[in-house]
Design an enzyme around this catalytic site. Structure first.
Site, mmCIF file in Angstrom:
data_model
loop_
_atom_site.group_PDB
_atom_site.id
_atom_site.type_symbol
_atom_site.label_atom_id
_atom_site.label_comp_id
_atom_site.label_asym_id
_atom_site.label_seq_id
_atom_site.Cartn_x
_atom_site.Cartn_y
_atom_site.Cartn_z
ATOM 1 N N SER A 7 0.843 -1.172 0.000
ATOM 2 C CA SER A 7 0.000 0.000 0.000
ATOM 3 C C SER A 7 0.894 1.244 0.000
ATOM 4 C CB SER A 7 -0.885 -0.065 1.228
ATOM 5 O OG SER A 7 -2.009 0.686 1.051
ATOM 6 N N ASP A 52 -8.379 -5.428 -5.884
ATOM 7 C CA ASP A 52 -7.994 -4.270 -5.074
ATOM 8 C C ASP A 52 -8.187 -2.966 -5.840
ATOM 9 O OD1 ASP A 52 -6.757 -2.386 -3.493
ATOM 10 O OD2 ASP A 52 -4.728 -3.138 -3.856
ATOM 11 N N HIS A 91 -6.200 -6.199 -1.712
ATOM 12 C CA HIS A 91 -5.090 -5.337 -1.316
ATOM 13 C C HIS A 91 -4.033 -6.132 -0.547
ATOM 14 C CE1 HIS A 91 -3.756 -1.248 -1.089
ATOM 15 N NE2 HIS A 91 -3.784 -1.171 0.214
#
Ligand SMILES: *[C@@H]1O[C@H](CO)[C@@H](O)[C@H](O)[C@H]1NC(C)=O
Ligand SMILES: *[C@@H]1O[C@H](CO)[C@@H](O)[C@H](O)[C@H]1NC(C)=O
Ligand SMILES: *[C@@H]1O[C@H](CO)[C@@H](O)[C@H](O)[C@H]1NC(C)=O
Ligand SMILES: *[C@@H]1O[C@H](CO)[C@@H](O)[C@H](O)[C@H]1NC(C)=O
Ligand SMILES: *[C@@H]1O[C@H](CO)[C@@H](O)[C@H](O)[C@H]1NC(C)=O
Ligand SMILES: *[C@@H]1O[C@H](CO)[C@@H](O)[C@H](O)[C@H]1NC(C)=O
Length: 482
Positions: free
Chosen positions: A163, A425, A450
């Site tokens: 991320s 994601d 994710h």
């Protein structure tokens, strides 16, 4: 805005209004029992870009030398926009790689998150020292000092992150190639953008992959709710339906946008983390999946789509043991403007939204027609920058342009950075999804969410997820030979 995946990764899922950790009482990052790992502290400079400023502070980090073999590489997991979670020092795919290659492991908490407090408060003048550039300089200094003091200078250092920290991992390699040999940049958004309507477009597609009518029903429900918000006579029923903590009041566009965004957040969060193996991090509600939500939305015996939307909201509240839903924009503003380290948004909400306003944007607006929700346009989100930090819309736009100028956006030029990417994601929309060069490969994982590849493996993982994990190990092994 939430990005998070690991070690306090990822708030990205939390768009400006939805820092999960704080809205749901820390559900994301409480370390599970038995995961305690010794906290260590590193002396760090407050301002890396002003040699005349000698102020320092203590940055938290963790280490694991269980797999280290003399001469082996060093793995550095980068913390993100929330407390660093020591659970990652006990479990996670990176540790299986560490075992294979005999690596020493570190996890460095990001400045201003968790217990790493460079300043005495979170006032806007303190937050001037919060930026990805300062964070990268923290990493560089940590890397240099640790290497010197532990005799690891000629070891190969590999950066990991998922991320926002995935972006940091890539940028660490980009900006400090003499310090970092390679990087695994999982689910990393590399392009900063003020408006990020593509996020909700991916949410549509991810819901549609469960059943074609699911996002259509969500859209009908959220349109119906937005319509009701125009008529105060309905407020009493809405208050009861969604178990609001106080009677619904809609006095401004922000009030309705905040309420609609909060409810859309139920779907956004579930899609972003769908079936990720996050339980080991102490995350609750991992059994609420796209399948579960679409099951409710498609259940014709539960009334009209609006009633099913209500049922989803109640299911989420039960899952997170919430007695009532706080839909008040004023309370949100009150929480987000509290500048104390004890404040309700100090776990990361106030800090991350500051980074969106001053660096990244990433506002997950409803500005696209090809997405399921209604009522939280870009303007509502950008206004919060002025309200919380006195940053104007023009300043946000300039800051985002500067970020892309500084890091290169999609045109990153470097080597030995791999970009794993999950199709479910929503963040992959700003990620590297095709090989840039042989030295900058993408790894696409169909059907995962994710940061899926970072979580511990389990038997029910999709075969392509297991293959991606194996592929990443092979790449690392090759790169470590050079
Ligand atoms: C509120 O809900 C009740 C019961 O479902 C319904 O009869 C009534 O018409 C609703 N009121 C409004 C203003 O929608
Ligand atoms: C998820 O698991 C919890 C705890 O086992 C359970 O109470 C809850 O009903 C489950 N939720 C769903 C949607 O399956
Ligand atoms: C649909 O909803 C009804 C009423 O709440 C419930 O009894 C039923 O089990 C649900 N059906 C499915 C397939 O979940
Ligand atoms: C900020 O939050 C703390 C802790 O909840 C509280 O004690 C304090 O009164 C708040 N400050 C303001 C200005 O609201
Ligand atoms: C807000 O920013 C403007 C322009 O940068 C500045 O003139 C003003 O003093 C600031 N207001 C506050 C309350 O800091
Ligand atoms: C990454 O994901 C996107 C969207 O699902 C997909 O189109 C793309 O092919 C993937 N990238 C790679 C390199 O496989």
């Amino acid at each position: 805005m939430a990005l998070r995946c690991v070690a306090a990764l990822s708030l990205l899922a939390v768009a400006a209004g939805r820092f999960q950790g704080f809205r749901r009482g820390n559900v994301l990052h409480d370390p599970p029992q038995g995961a305690e790992s010794e906290e260590l502290w590193f002396t760090q400079r407050l301002d890396h870009f002003n040699g005349a400023d000698s102020r320092v502070w203590k940055q938290r980090y963790f280490t694991n030398d269980a797999f280290y073999q003399p001469g082996g590489p060093v793995f550095l997991m980068i913390g993100g926009e929330g407390p660093a979670n020591p659970a990652w020092m006990k479990e996670g795919t990176w540790l299986t790689y560490a075992k294979e290659v005999g690596a020493l492991c570190f996890l460095l908490e990001h400045r201003f998150y968790g217990k790493s407090h460079p300043t005495t408060d979170l006032s806007t003048s303190s937050l001037r020292f919060l930026s990805s550039r300062q964070a990268l300089a923290d990493l560089a200094h940590f890397r240099t000092v640790m290497a010197d003091s532990l005799g690891l200078s000629n070891r190969k250092w590999v950066a990991f992150g998922g991320s926002y920290p995935g972006s940091l991992a890539a940028w660490f390699r980009l900006k400090f190639p003499h310090l970092v040999h390679a990087a695994v940049a999982t689910s990393a958004p590399l392009l900063a953008t003020v408006n990020f309507p593509e996020y909700l477009e991916v949410v549509w597609r991810s819901l549609a992959s469960e059943s074609a009518d699911c996002p259509v029903l969500v859209k009908q429900a959220s349109d119906a709710l937005a319509e009701r918000l125009k008529d105060p006579k309905t407020f009493e029923n809405i208050t009861k339906d969604f178990k609001l903590c106080s009677p619904l009041q809609i006095q401004s566009e922000s009030d309705s946008a905040y309420f609609l965004e909060t409810l859309a957040g139920n779907f956004m969060d579930v899609v972003q983390y769908n079936e990720d193996n996050r339980g080991f991090e102490g995350v609750q509600g991992t059994n609420v999946t796209i399948k579960v939500l679409c099951g409710v939305m498609g259940n014709t015996s539960m009334g009209d789509p609006y009633s099913r939307y209500v049922a989803v909201a109640r299911l989420m509240m039960d899952t997170f043991s919430m007695k009532c839903l706080d839909s008040s924009f004023n309370n949100y503003v009150r929480d987000m403007t509290n500048t104390s380290w004890d404040g309700p948004a100090a776990e990361g909400g106030r800090q991350w939204v500051y980074q969106t306003c001053s660096e990244f944007g990433f506002y997950q607006s409803t500005d696209s027609p090809n997405q399921p929700f209604t009522g939280f346009p870009l303007g509502y989100q950008v206004k919060q920058c002025a309200r919380f930090y006195n940053i104007s819309a023009e300043e946000v736009a300039e800051a985002v342009a500067q970020t892309n100028e500084y890091y290169g956006g999609y045109n990153i030029r470097s080597s030995r950075i791999v970009f794993p990417n999950g199709s479910v994601d929503p963040w992959h929309a700003l990620g590297i999804t095709q090989d840039i060069t042989a030295e900058l490969p993408a790894v696409f994982i169909k059907g995962t969410a994710h940061c899926a590849n970072m979580y511990p493996a389990r038997s029910q993982d999709l075969p392509q997820l297991s293959e991606a994990r194996d592929h990443l190990l092979l790449l690392l092994q090759q790169w470590l030979k050079r």
